[in-house]
Design a protein around this motif. Structure first.
Motif, mmCIF file in Angstrom:
data_model
loop_
_atom_site.group_PDB
_atom_site.id
_atom_site.type_symbol
_atom_site.label_atom_id
_atom_site.label_comp_id
_atom_site.label_asym_id
_atom_site.label_seq_id
_atom_site.Cartn_x
_atom_site.Cartn_y
_atom_site.Cartn_z
ATOM 1 N N LEU A 28 11.894 -28.360 5.756
ATOM 2 C CA LEU A 28 12.586 -27.182 5.207
ATOM 3 C C LEU A 28 12.700 -27.215 3.682
ATOM 4 O O LEU A 28 13.443 -26.416 3.114
ATOM 5 C CB LEU A 28 14.004 -27.101 5.790
ATOM 6 C CG LEU A 28 14.163 -26.462 7.165
ATOM 7 C CD1 LEU A 28 15.624 -26.500 7.591
ATOM 8 C CD2 LEU A 28 13.659 -25.022 7.159
ATOM 9 N N GLU A 30 10.823 -26.367 1.099
ATOM 10 C CA GLU A 30 10.463 -25.161 0.347
ATOM 11 C C GLU A 30 11.529 -24.065 0.541
ATOM 12 O O GLU A 30 11.975 -23.434 -0.423
ATOM 13 C CB GLU A 30 9.101 -24.670 0.823
ATOM 14 C CG GLU A 30 8.478 -23.664 -0.100
ATOM 15 C CD GLU A 30 7.100 -23.221 0.416
ATOM 16 O OE1 GLU A 30 6.407 -24.035 1.064
ATOM 17 O OE2 GLU A 30 6.756 -22.059 0.166
ATOM 18 N N GLN A 31 11.932 -23.855 1.804
ATOM 19 C CA GLN A 31 12.979 -22.851 2.069
ATOM 20 C C GLN A 31 14.306 -23.256 1.434
ATOM 21 O O GLN A 31 15.063 -22.406 0.969
ATOM 22 C CB GLN A 31 13.204 -22.671 3.576
ATOM 23 C CG GLN A 31 12.041 -22.030 4.301
ATOM 24 C CD GLN A 31 11.165 -23.085 4.955
ATOM 25 O OE1 GLN A 31 10.838 -24.111 4.349
ATOM 26 N NE2 GLN A 31 10.773 -22.836 6.188
ATOM 27 N N ALA A 34 14.357 -22.201 -2.140
ATOM 28 C CA ALA A 34 14.571 -20.745 -2.218
ATOM 29 C C ALA A 34 16.042 -20.417 -1.957
ATOM 30 O O ALA A 34 16.639 -19.564 -2.639
ATOM 31 C CB ALA A 34 13.670 -20.041 -1.209
ATOM 32 N N ALA A 35 16.649 -21.107 -0.975
ATOM 33 C CA ALA A 35 18.056 -20.840 -0.654
ATOM 34 C C ALA A 35 18.970 -21.289 -1.795
ATOM 35 O O ALA A 35 19.948 -20.604 -2.129
ATOM 36 C CB ALA A 35 18.432 -21.559 0.647
ATOM 37 N N VAL A 285 20.100 -22.933 5.150
ATOM 38 C CA VAL A 285 18.939 -22.123 4.749
ATOM 39 C C VAL A 285 18.977 -20.756 5.438
ATOM 40 O O VAL A 285 18.789 -19.705 4.803
ATOM 41 C CB VAL A 285 17.630 -22.891 5.077
ATOM 42 C CG1 VAL A 285 16.429 -21.967 5.016
ATOM 43 C CG2 VAL A 285 17.460 -24.064 4.115
ATOM 44 N N LEU A 289 19.414 -17.350 3.255
ATOM 45 C CA LEU A 289 18.218 -16.502 3.113
ATOM 46 C C LEU A 289 18.260 -15.264 4.018
ATOM 47 O O LEU A 289 17.763 -14.210 3.647
ATOM 48 C CB LEU A 289 16.955 -17.323 3.401
ATOM 49 C CG LEU A 289 16.630 -18.426 2.388
ATOM 50 C CD1 LEU A 289 15.306 -19.093 2.739
ATOM 51 C CD2 LEU A 289 16.594 -17.904 0.947
#
Ligand code: SF4
Length: 385
Positions: A28, A30-31, A34-35, A285, A289
């Motif tokens: 996780l 990469e996510q 972003a989060a 996450v 997101l």
């Protein structure tokens, strides 16, 4: 001046003593980045004065040195878009020695990071294997020397003492290796066995034993003597620095300065309340997101909570606890209510009390948790008719 904390919840492997929040699965990552960036947008107004420049930024974990160059660039771009960073900000990244290759250090040196906190824990191979650290004894010294060669002068290293089967001679050798590196800051922690760790589970099964308190106390005394003789000041029970080289970020925690914590399990403090984000990567996450929310528990601090927090944090520092401030501002009068206990502490050489400031002596520092609990203020008991 406010601070920003970013929790990077990934590690290569689980150290046997660690109960921080992290995952050894990078699925996780990469996510998560972003989060984290989305959380900055959601919570940019959290601090009491959201326009005040950030004086400190701290990447903790987990293992922040697992962030790639691209991820660091994304995160710093987002910090700059959502906050103002003071030109003199202290920007720290926690790093593990095995991540500090020449290439990684070049990346870090090119970023705004200006301080490294390197988790050495030991210079002794069997000790590192016992704790399931991912690096070798050779890498402990090598990482610091490489960081210095890459231009990092502001370096802190972490060490652990009071580990079973690690003799006083080994601890003495660890300290000698430390002084060869001439770093300005050292954090040294006694091993604590937490239930939800490999050591804790072995302790429960009876296959692991913590060393006796006296053994740990002797290593603490060796630590104090050695660091002092090499010019380090103990400005907090577990933290030592060359003059003027305190961690500004951690010192602000102990002074009650507000901070915003981002990422799963991160804590935040706005001066009156605390917030604790969920310690679960998938939940964090998904919530940030998909629903633009940060799952967290919220705690409003009562005046009594604030008084006890002040006592807990200041008593661990060399500045000590200002009992007049505790009485006049926070409403807890230990000078009057616990006069007998305070007198017994000073009579036994556990503390000094001068100009209403209570400071623990070396003997008192060994019992700091016990003394703090003894002094904790309690809510007045109410009686019903
Ligand atoms: S001590 Fe550091 S590297 Fe080891 S598991 Fe804990 S957070 Fe990860």
């Amino acid at each position: 001046m406010p601070g920003l904390y970013l929790h990077i919840p990934f590690c290569k492997q689980a150290c046997h003593y660690c109960d921080f929040h992290f995952s050894t699965s990078m699925g996780l990552k990469e996510q998560f980045v972003a989060a984290l960036i989305q959380e900055m947008v959601l919570r940019r107004a959290y601090l009491p004065d959201p326009t005040a420049p950030l004086e400190t930024i701290y990447f903790g974990g987990g293992t922040p040195s697992l962030l790639t160059e691209e991820e660091l660039i994304l995160i710093f771009d987002a910090i700059q878009a959502n906050f103002t960073i003071s030109p003199r900000a202290e920007i720290t990244l926690e790093a593990n020695p095995d991540d500090l290759t020449a290439a990684k250090l070049a990346t870090l040196a090119a970023s705004p990071i200006n301080r490294l906190s390197i988790g050495l824990q030991s210079f002794h191979e069997p000790h590192l294997r016992l704790m399931n650290r991912a690096h070798s004894a050779h890498e402990s010294s090598q990482a610091v020397r490489r960081a210095q060669a890459a231009g990092f002068e502001n370096i802190s290293v972490d060490l652990i003492y009071g580990v079973p089967a690690v003799s006083h001679d080994v601890w003495q050798a660890d300290l000698a290796s430390l002084f060869e590196l001439a770093v300005p800051h050292v954090s040294a922690y006694a091993l604590t066995i937490e239930p939800d760790t490999a050591f804790g589970r072995r302790l429960k099964k009876g296959t692991f034993a913590a060393p006796p308190d006296e053994f740990v106390a002797q290593q603490f005394e060796m630590l104090l003597a050695q660091l002092r003789s090499h010019g380090y000041e103990q400005y907090e029970i577990s933290n030592f620095c060359q003059p003027g080289r305190e961690s500004r970020h951690n010192s602000n925690y102990w002074r009650g300065v507000p901070y915003l914590g981002l990422g799963p399990s991160a804590h935040s403090f706005d001066g009156h309340s605390r917030q604790y984000a969920v310690a679960n990567n998938p939940q964090y996450v998904a919530a940030v997101l998909e629903r633009s929310e940060v799952p967290a528990t919220f705690e409003q601090l009562s005046p009594l909570d604030q008084a006890n927090e002040y006592l807990l944090t200041t008593l661990r520092t060399s500045r000590g606890c200002d009992l007049a401030y505790l009485r006049d501002v926070l409403g807890v009068d230990l000078l009057a209510e616990r006069a007998a206990y305070l007198a017994s502490l000073t009579a036994q050489g556990m503390a000094t009390l001068e100009a209403n400031v209570l400071c623990l002596t070396d003997a008192g520092k060994l019992l700091a948790d016990h003394i703090t609990l003894e002094l904790f203020a309690e809510a007045p008991t109410t009686t019903s008719a």
